[in-house]
Enzyme design. Structure first.
Site, PDB file in Angstrom:
ATOM      1  N   LYS A  12     -58.471  14.181 -17.295  1.00 57.65           N
ATOM      2  CA  LYS A  12     -59.450  15.019 -17.586  1.00 57.65           C
ATOM      3  C   LYS A  12     -59.383  15.863 -19.195  1.00 57.65           C
ATOM      4  O   LYS A  12     -58.554  15.565 -19.886  1.00 57.65           O
ATOM      5  CB  LYS A  12     -59.373  16.341 -16.785  1.00 57.65           C
ATOM      6  CG  LYS A  12     -59.488  16.024 -15.209  1.00 57.65           C
ATOM      7  CD  LYS A  12     -59.401  17.292 -14.240  1.00 57.65           C
ATOM      8  CE  LYS A  12     -59.547  16.853 -12.787  1.00 57.65           C
ATOM      9  NZ  LYS A  12     -59.354  18.158 -12.099  1.00 57.65           N
ATOM     10  N   TYR A  52     -68.715  15.255  -7.956  1.00 62.96           N
ATOM     11  CA  TYR A  52     -67.943  16.292  -7.287  1.00 62.96           C
ATOM     12  C   TYR A  52     -68.932  17.032  -6.163  1.00 62.96           C
ATOM     13  O   TYR A  52     -68.411  18.007  -5.864  1.00 62.96           O
ATOM     14  CB  TYR A  52     -67.554  17.441  -8.185  1.00 62.96           C
ATOM     15  CG  TYR A  52     -66.263  17.062  -8.946  1.00 62.96           C
ATOM     16  CD1 TYR A  52     -65.063  16.717  -8.049  1.00 62.96           C
ATOM     17  CD2 TYR A  52     -66.201  17.436 -10.220  1.00 62.96           C
ATOM     18  CE1 TYR A  52     -63.912  16.560  -8.706  1.00 62.96           C
ATOM     19  CE2 TYR A  52     -64.848  17.393 -11.067  1.00 62.96           C
ATOM     20  CZ  TYR A  52     -63.630  16.805 -10.080  1.00 62.96           C
ATOM     21  OH  TYR A  52     -62.370  16.587 -10.861  1.00 62.96           O
ATOM     22  N   PHE A  60     -66.123  27.259  -6.887  1.00 65.20           N
ATOM     23  CA  PHE A  60     -65.622  26.957  -8.131  1.00 65.20           C
ATOM     24  C   PHE A  60     -66.364  25.509  -8.664  1.00 65.20           C
ATOM     25  O   PHE A  60     -66.201  25.099  -9.725  1.00 65.20           O
ATOM     26  CB  PHE A  60     -64.106  26.494  -8.232  1.00 65.20           C
ATOM     27  CG  PHE A  60     -63.589  25.596  -6.951  1.00 65.20           C
ATOM     28  CD1 PHE A  60     -63.616  24.135  -7.219  1.00 65.20           C
ATOM     29  CD2 PHE A  60     -63.189  26.152  -5.872  1.00 65.20           C
ATOM     30  CE1 PHE A  60     -63.375  23.267  -6.279  1.00 65.20           C
ATOM     31  CE2 PHE A  60     -62.593  25.045  -4.885  1.00 65.20           C
ATOM     32  CZ  PHE A  60     -62.844  23.791  -5.120  1.00 65.20           C
ATOM     33  N   ARG A  88     -51.770  10.025  -5.694  1.00 66.90           N
ATOM     34  CA  ARG A  88     -51.770  11.158  -5.233  1.00 66.90           C
ATOM     35  C   ARG A  88     -50.132  11.947  -5.585  1.00 66.90           C
ATOM     36  O   ARG A  88     -49.866  13.202  -6.091  1.00 66.90           O
ATOM     37  CB  ARG A  88     -52.092  11.485  -3.972  1.00 66.90           C
ATOM     38  CG  ARG A  88     -53.827  11.212  -4.221  1.00 66.90           C
ATOM     39  CD  ARG A  88     -54.444  11.565  -2.741  1.00 66.90           C
ATOM     40  NE  ARG A  88     -54.414  13.017  -2.468  1.00 66.90           N
ATOM     41  CZ  ARG A  88     -55.426  13.994  -3.026  1.00 66.90           C
ATOM     42  NH1 ARG A  88     -56.137  13.486  -3.894  1.00 66.90           N
ATOM     43  NH2 ARG A  88     -55.342  15.240  -2.669  1.00 66.90           N
ATOM     44  N   THR A  94     -52.478  20.099  -6.526  1.00 67.97           N
ATOM     45  CA  THR A  94     -53.649  20.349  -7.210  1.00 67.97           C
ATOM     46  C   THR A  94     -53.488  21.404  -8.271  1.00 67.97           C
ATOM     47  O   THR A  94     -53.677  21.329  -9.560  1.00 67.97           O
ATOM     48  CB  THR A  94     -54.982  20.993  -6.428  1.00 67.97           C
ATOM     49  OG1 THR A  94     -55.222  19.970  -5.420  1.00 67.97           O
ATOM     50  CG2 THR A  94     -56.341  21.113  -6.881  1.00 67.97           C
ATOM     51  N   ARG A 105     -49.003  16.769 -12.844  1.00 68.08           N
ATOM     52  CA  ARG A 105     -49.808  17.967 -13.147  1.00 68.08           C
ATOM     53  C   ARG A 105     -48.651  18.977 -13.490  1.00 68.08           C
ATOM     54  O   ARG A 105     -49.000  19.877 -14.166  1.00 68.08           O
ATOM     55  CB  ARG A 105     -50.458  18.392 -11.842  1.00 68.08           C
ATOM     56  CG  ARG A 105     -51.685  17.812 -11.772  1.00 68.08           C
ATOM     57  CD  ARG A 105     -52.334  17.902 -10.361  1.00 68.08           C
ATOM     58  NE  ARG A 105     -53.784  17.173 -10.534  1.00 68.08           N
ATOM     59  CZ  ARG A 105     -54.309  16.996  -9.169  1.00 68.08           C
ATOM     60  NH1 ARG A 105     -53.663  17.029  -7.944  1.00 68.08           N
ATOM     61  NH2 ARG A 105     -55.667  16.821  -9.234  1.00 68.08           N
ATOM     62  N   ASN A 115     -55.964  20.634 -14.741  1.00 64.90           N
ATOM     63  CA  ASN A 115     -55.080  20.213 -13.827  1.00 64.90           C
ATOM     64  C   ASN A 115     -54.749  18.780 -14.401  1.00 64.90           C
ATOM     65  O   ASN A 115     -53.977  17.904 -13.719  1.00 64.90           O
ATOM     66  CB  ASN A 115     -54.816  20.411 -12.523  1.00 64.90           C
ATOM     67  CG  ASN A 115     -56.219  19.590 -11.982  1.00 64.90           C
ATOM     68  OD1 ASN A 115     -57.093  19.227 -12.413  1.00 64.90           O
ATOM     69  ND2 ASN A 115     -56.148  19.727 -10.571  1.00 64.90           N
ATOM     70  N   HIS A 118     -57.353  13.882 -12.110  1.00 61.42           N
ATOM     71  CA  HIS A 118     -58.010  13.560 -10.913  1.00 61.42           C
ATOM     72  C   HIS A 118     -57.848  12.238 -10.147  1.00 61.42           C
ATOM     73  O   HIS A 118     -57.584  11.299 -10.877  1.00 61.42           O
ATOM     74  CB  HIS A 118     -59.481  13.652 -10.920  1.00 61.42           C
ATOM     75  CG  HIS A 118     -60.330  13.342  -9.645  1.00 61.42           C
ATOM     76  ND1 HIS A 118     -60.633  14.294  -8.569  1.00 61.42           N
ATOM     77  CD2 HIS A 118     -60.704  12.416  -9.137  1.00 61.42           C
ATOM     78  CE1 HIS A 118     -61.085  13.434  -7.462  1.00 61.42           C
ATOM     79  NE2 HIS A 118     -61.358  12.455  -8.053  1.00 61.42           N
ATOM     80  N   GLU A 129     -65.908   6.356  -5.641  1.00 55.57           N
ATOM     81  CA  GLU A 129     -65.679   6.932  -6.844  1.00 55.57           C
ATOM     82  C   GLU A 129     -65.525   5.780  -8.095  1.00 55.57           C
ATOM     83  O   GLU A 129     -65.993   6.119  -9.124  1.00 55.57           O
ATOM     84  CB  GLU A 129     -64.403   7.608  -6.927  1.00 55.57           C
ATOM     85  CG  GLU A 129     -64.682   9.103  -5.938  1.00 55.57           C
ATOM     86  CD  GLU A 129     -63.326  10.054  -6.184  1.00 55.57           C
ATOM     87  OE1 GLU A 129     -63.488  11.115  -5.548  1.00 55.57           O
ATOM     88  OE2 GLU A 129     -62.287   9.881  -6.713  1.00 55.57           O
TER      89      GLU A 129
END
Ligand code: CMP
Length: 136
Positions: A12, A52, A60, A88, A94, A105, A115, A118, A129
């Protein structure tokens, strides 16, 4: 049993801005996830909103879309054994303050919004995705 999968990972804007691309990629590679494709891009807010969409009812959502489109990101296809779950695990929770030690993270995340990464949350979403960013 062998279960070679692909999953989508995004580095990100907060992490790209802090020059963390190579640090994050090396965590994947050291942990046996192969980077099959990668590209640095910047997306529009409309594209972020489409990506998203599952979160559209969340409070949010608007900030999230503004944020993902606020600067360059790196999108990658990761491949390996149980790649969805493995990625993950490497990312951590998260919210960085709840993430386990040595997860991406925990190491690099600033806040629940910033964070750093993704990752797809299921094999089905991984397919969607990946095709969102990598059309063949
Ligand atoms: P990500 O895995 O990219 O998926 C959706 C993102 O929404 C998530 O990471 C967070 O960065 C962001 N987000 C912001 N607020 C929340 C929240 N309260 N719960 C979950 N995700 C949130």
């Amino acid at each position: 049993m062998s279960n070679i999968e692909q999953t989508l990972s995004i580095i990100k804007p907060d992490a790209v801005e802090r020059n963390l691309i190579e640090n994050i990629k090396s965590i994947f590679v050291k942990n046996n996830l192969t980077i099959k494709e990668d590209k640095k891009i910047q997306i529009t807010k409309e594209e972020a909103a489409e990506f998203y969409k599952v979160h559209q009812s969340k409070p949010f959502y608007d900030d999230l879309c503004t944020y993902l489109s606020s600067g360059p990101i790196v999108v990658m296809i990761l491949e390996g054994q149980n790649a969805v779950a493995h990625n993950r695990k490497l990312m951590g929770a998260t919210d960085p303050k709840n993430a386990e030690e040595n997860t991406i993270r925990k190491l690099y995340g600033i806040s629940i919004d910033k964070n750093s990464v993704h990752g797809s949350d299921s094999a089905d979403n991984a397919k969607k995705e990946i095709s969102f960013f990598f059309k063949n």
